[in-house]
Design a protein around this motif. Sequence first.
Motif, PDB file in Angstrom:
ATOM      1  N   LEU A   1      69.334  68.116  53.683  1.00  0.00           N
ATOM      2  CA  LEU A   1      69.185  66.696  53.371  1.00  0.00           C
ATOM      3  C   LEU A   1      67.822  66.177  53.819  1.00  0.00           C
ATOM      4  O   LEU A   1      67.193  65.370  53.129  1.00  0.00           O
ATOM      5  N   PHE A   2      67.351  66.637  54.975  1.00  0.00           N
ATOM      6  CA  PHE A   2      66.010  66.261  55.425  1.00  0.00           C
ATOM      7  C   PHE A   2      64.958  66.733  54.419  1.00  0.00           C
ATOM      8  O   PHE A   2      64.036  66.005  54.069  1.00  0.00           O
ATOM      9  N   GLU A   3      65.118  67.977  53.985  1.00  0.00           N
ATOM     10  CA  GLU A   3      64.157  68.555  53.049  1.00  0.00           C
ATOM     11  C   GLU A   3      64.157  67.804  51.717  1.00  0.00           C
ATOM     12  O   GLU A   3      63.095  67.585  51.105  1.00  0.00           O
ATOM     13  N   ALA A   4      65.332  67.386  51.277  1.00  0.00           N
ATOM     14  CA  ALA A   4      65.443  66.713  49.982  1.00  0.00           C
ATOM     15  C   ALA A   4      64.710  65.371  49.974  1.00  0.00           C
ATOM     16  O   ALA A   4      64.113  64.990  48.971  1.00  0.00           O
ATOM     17  N   VAL A   5      64.744  64.664  51.099  1.00  0.00           N
ATOM     18  CA  VAL A   5      64.136  63.333  51.123  1.00  0.00           C
ATOM     19  C   VAL A   5      62.683  63.360  51.569  1.00  0.00           C
ATOM     20  O   VAL A   5      61.880  62.521  51.157  1.00  0.00           O
ATOM     21  N   ALA A   6      62.309  64.357  52.408  1.00  0.00           N
ATOM     22  CA  ALA A   6      60.973  64.314  53.013  1.00  0.00           C
ATOM     23  C   ALA A   6      60.136  65.556  52.761  1.00  0.00           C
ATOM     24  O   ALA A   6      58.927  65.531  52.990  1.00  0.00           O
ATOM     25  N   GLY A   7      60.758  66.628  52.315  1.00  0.00           N
ATOM     26  CA  GLY A   7      60.004  67.857  52.082  1.00  0.00           C
ATOM     27  C   GLY A   7      59.945  68.777  53.281  1.00  0.00           C
ATOM     28  O   GLY A   7      59.600  69.942  53.152  1.00  0.00           O
ATOM     29  N   GLY A   8      60.259  68.249  54.465  1.00  0.00           N
ATOM     30  CA  GLY A   8      60.259  69.061  55.684  1.00  0.00           C
ATOM     31  C   GLY A   8      61.658  69.170  56.247  1.00  0.00           C
ATOM     32  O   GLY A   8      62.489  68.266  56.060  1.00  0.00           O
ATOM     33  N   ARG A   9      61.915  70.246  56.944  1.00  0.00           N
ATOM     34  CA  ARG A   9      63.242  70.466  57.501  1.00  0.00           C
ATOM     35  C   ARG A   9      63.265  70.153  59.003  1.00  0.00           C
ATOM     36  O   ARG A   9      63.920  69.217  59.442  1.00  0.00           O
ATOM     37  N   LEU A  10      62.525  70.915  59.772  1.00  0.00           N
ATOM     38  CA  LEU A  10      62.478  70.672  61.223  1.00  0.00           C
ATOM     39  C   LEU A  10      61.631  69.450  61.537  1.00  0.00           C
ATOM     40  O   LEU A  10      61.932  68.689  62.450  1.00  0.00           O
ATOM     41  N   PHE A  11      60.539  69.252  60.780  1.00  0.00           N
ATOM     42  CA  PHE A  11      59.641  68.116  60.970  1.00  0.00           C
ATOM     43  C   PHE A  11      59.568  67.304  59.677  1.00  0.00           C
ATOM     44  O   PHE A  11      58.604  67.419  58.915  1.00  0.00           O
ATOM     45  N   PRO A  12      60.549  66.460  59.405  1.00  0.00           N
ATOM     46  CA  PRO A  12      60.535  65.707  58.137  1.00  0.00           C
ATOM     47  C   PRO A  12      59.341  64.770  58.019  1.00  0.00           C
ATOM     48  O   PRO A  12      58.780  64.607  56.944  1.00  0.00           O
ATOM     49  N   CYS A  13      58.955  64.120  59.128  1.00  0.00           N
ATOM     50  CA  CYS A  13      57.836  63.155  59.119  1.00  0.00           C
ATOM     51  C   CYS A  13      57.998  62.170  57.960  1.00  0.00           C
ATOM     52  O   CYS A  13      57.076  61.955  57.175  1.00  0.00           O
ATOM     53  N   TYR A  14      59.152  61.561  57.886  1.00  0.00           N
ATOM     54  CA  TYR A  14      59.514  60.675  56.782  1.00  0.00           C
ATOM     55  C   TYR A  14      59.104  59.222  57.030  1.00  0.00           C
ATOM     56  O   TYR A  14      58.850  58.471  56.101  1.00  0.00           O
ATOM     57  N   PHE A  15      59.036  58.830  58.303  1.00  0.00           N
ATOM     58  CA  PHE A  15      58.717  57.442  58.617  1.00  0.00           C
ATOM     59  C   PHE A  15      57.212  57.204  58.539  1.00  0.00           C
ATOM     60  O   PHE A  15      56.413  58.101  58.792  1.00  0.00           O
ATOM     61  N   ARG A  16      56.855  55.981  58.197  1.00  0.00           N
ATOM     62  CA  ARG A  16      55.470  55.557  58.169  1.00  0.00           C
ATOM     63  C   ARG A  16      55.347  54.210  58.884  1.00  0.00           C
ATOM     64  O   ARG A  16      56.329  53.460  58.977  1.00  0.00           O
ATOM     65  N   ILE A  17      54.165  53.916  59.365  1.00  0.00           N
ATOM     66  CA  ILE A  17      53.922  52.599  59.937  1.00  0.00           C
ATOM     67  C   ILE A  17      54.078  51.576  58.814  1.00  0.00           C
ATOM     68  O   ILE A  17      53.369  51.635  57.805  1.00  0.00           O
ATOM     69  N   GLY A  18      55.053  50.708  58.952  1.00  0.00           N
ATOM     70  CA  GLY A  18      55.318  49.719  57.908  1.00  0.00           C
ATOM     71  C   GLY A  18      56.483  50.049  57.009  1.00  0.00           C
ATOM     72  O   GLY A  18      56.831  49.245  56.144  1.00  0.00           O
ATOM     73  N   GLY A  19      57.101  51.211  57.174  1.00  0.00           N
ATOM     74  CA  GLY A  19      58.241  51.553  56.326  1.00  0.00           C
ATOM     75  C   GLY A  19      58.560  53.025  56.349  1.00  0.00           C
ATOM     76  O   GLY A  19      58.553  53.665  57.407  1.00  0.00           O
ATOM     77  N   VAL A  20      58.841  53.591  55.184  1.00  0.00           N
ATOM     78  CA  VAL A  20      59.097  55.025  55.045  1.00  0.00           C
ATOM     79  C   VAL A  20      58.192  55.583  53.953  1.00  0.00           C
ATOM     80  O   VAL A  20      57.600  54.838  53.166  1.00  0.00           O
ATOM     81  N   ALA A  21      58.087  56.892  53.889  1.00  0.00           N
ATOM     82  CA  ALA A  21      57.119  57.536  52.998  1.00  0.00           C
ATOM     83  C   ALA A  21      57.439  57.334  51.524  1.00  0.00           C
ATOM     84  O   ALA A  21      56.546  57.112  50.705  1.00  0.00           O
ATOM     85  N   ARG A  22      58.709  57.424  51.188  1.00  0.00           N
ATOM     86  CA  ARG A  22      59.110  57.310  49.780  1.00  0.00           C
ATOM     87  C   ARG A  22      60.595  56.953  49.742  1.00  0.00           C
ATOM     88  O   ARG A  22      61.305  57.105  50.743  1.00  0.00           O
ATOM     89  N   ASP A  23      61.050  56.518  48.593  1.00  0.00           N
ATOM     90  CA  ASP A  23      62.476  56.211  48.460  1.00  0.00           C
ATOM     91  C   ASP A  23      63.260  57.513  48.333  1.00  0.00           C
ATOM     92  O   ASP A  23      62.703  58.576  48.015  1.00  0.00           O
ATOM     93  N   VAL A  24      64.548  57.429  48.599  1.00  0.00           N
ATOM     94  CA  VAL A  24      65.375  58.631  48.559  1.00  0.00           C
ATOM     95  C   VAL A  24      65.617  59.058  47.118  1.00  0.00           C
ATOM     96  O   VAL A  24      65.688  58.226  46.210  1.00  0.00           O
ATOM     97  N   PRO A  25      65.751  60.361  46.875  1.00  0.00           N
ATOM     98  CA  PRO A  25      65.990  60.835  45.503  1.00  0.00           C
ATOM     99  C   PRO A  25      67.410  60.534  45.049  1.00  0.00           C
ATOM    100  O   PRO A  25      68.301  60.265  45.859  1.00  0.00           O
ATOM    101  N   ASP A  26      67.613  60.621  43.759  1.00  0.00           N
ATOM    102  CA  ASP A  26      68.943  60.395  43.188  1.00  0.00           C
ATOM    103  C   ASP A  26      69.937  61.389  43.773  1.00  0.00           C
ATOM    104  O   ASP A  26      69.660  62.589  43.874  1.00  0.00           O
ATOM    105  N   GLY A  27      71.105  60.883  44.145  1.00  0.00           N
ATOM    106  CA  GLY A  27      72.166  61.737  44.665  1.00  0.00           C
ATOM    107  C   GLY A  27      72.093  61.994  46.162  1.00  0.00           C
ATOM    108  O   GLY A  27      73.031  62.557  46.740  1.00  0.00           O
ATOM    109  N   TRP A  28      70.998  61.578  46.799  1.00  0.00           N
ATOM    110  CA  TRP A  28      70.838  61.872  48.228  1.00  0.00           C
ATOM    111  C   TRP A  28      71.860  61.120  49.078  1.00  0.00           C
ATOM    112  O   TRP A  28      72.468  61.697  49.980  1.00  0.00           O
TER     113      TRP A  28
END
Length: 391
Positions: A141-168
């Motif tokens: 699930l981490f990989e599906a939303v952020a591309g990374g598994r152990l280190f998703p690095c999904y958060f950004r200053i001001g929000g998140v990197a991208r919206d979640v994919p369909d079905g997530w």
Amino acid sequence: MSELSERLILNVGPQHPSTHGVLRVVAELEGEVIVRCTPDIGYLHRGIEKLMESKTYHQCLPLTDRIDYLAGSANNLGFVLAVEKLLDIEVPPRARYLRVIMAEMTRISSHLFWLATHAHDLGAMTPLFYTFREREQLMDLFEAVAGGRLFPCYFRIGGVARDVPDGWTQGVREFCRTFPEKMKDYEALLTKNPIWIKRTRGVGVLTVDEVLDYGLSGPVARGSGIAWDVRRADPYCGYDEFDFVVPVGENGDTYDRYLVRLEEMRQSARIILQALDRLPSGDIAVNDATIAYPPKKDVYTKIESLIQHFLLVVEGIRPPKGEVFHHTEAPKGELGFYIVSDGSSRPFRVKVRTPSFVNLQVLSKMAEGRLLADLIALIGTIDIVLADVDR
């Protein structure tokens, strides 16, 4: 022969198995009884705090991942909230809820890894295969939303990197729906197992006064009956909107800390389901070109977005001069970021208050008078990661 000469000085570590990283414990023994033990740290020191002072604020995010490498999103969250406090901004509701979902998934993942290794340390290999079964689902699930598994690095200053994919969100909901049933497998293996009980009950008892004196936090503190949880005591990301229980123990021993972490995983799943039910539509980042990266599709198709992206990458954001501290409830305990800004695009000073570093100091107190075999149980019950200690 003197009393001291009858004692044995034994090095436990530094090696990864059983010490959960390159921890060296200098144990002074009388037979198999520990008279004194001293944690000797510093074998993994990487200077992350100093490195962050040479990076732009956005470039610091991958470094925070690697502090507690089993809870990357929890570290990201603490850092971005501190910077956002410095900027005096508030992220959109959708980004806030997505952060909560990822943070609680990370808590479950971290606790699953703790349970697997803690049980393995004490001779039970089977729980590892069960816990990693669910942990692998979270990694997917981490990989599906952020591309990374152990280190998703999904958060950004001001929000998140991208919206979640369909079905997530459906995948996350299905995991949380089935997870409590899967946890029954762990409890069937351990909770009433006589060997597990003998190795954990009454081992490493911490009183309320000792927890307060040492400044302990997280499940180590809650196992002794202290209901301190930053999500409740000083809510962030809207945690005050969620209905969940802060589990506490009664005896302050290794067994109670085990029960506390089990219940914390159930409560995290409960929080995630509530966040999914309330997840609003809308923006995933603040609408400020000086802070948030533009959507990738706009970078590829609009010159204004390309310039905005270029400037943020090369020059970074510039928070006003000042200092800020923000704390969050990471899986291992209270995590705090202290940042000093001089108005430039790089932090002037960064100091991280990591839970593993603070909690590890109580090992000496817990181990005195116990058998050498108990030392391994005590290291496991604190739940340390040496990168979280040495940074």
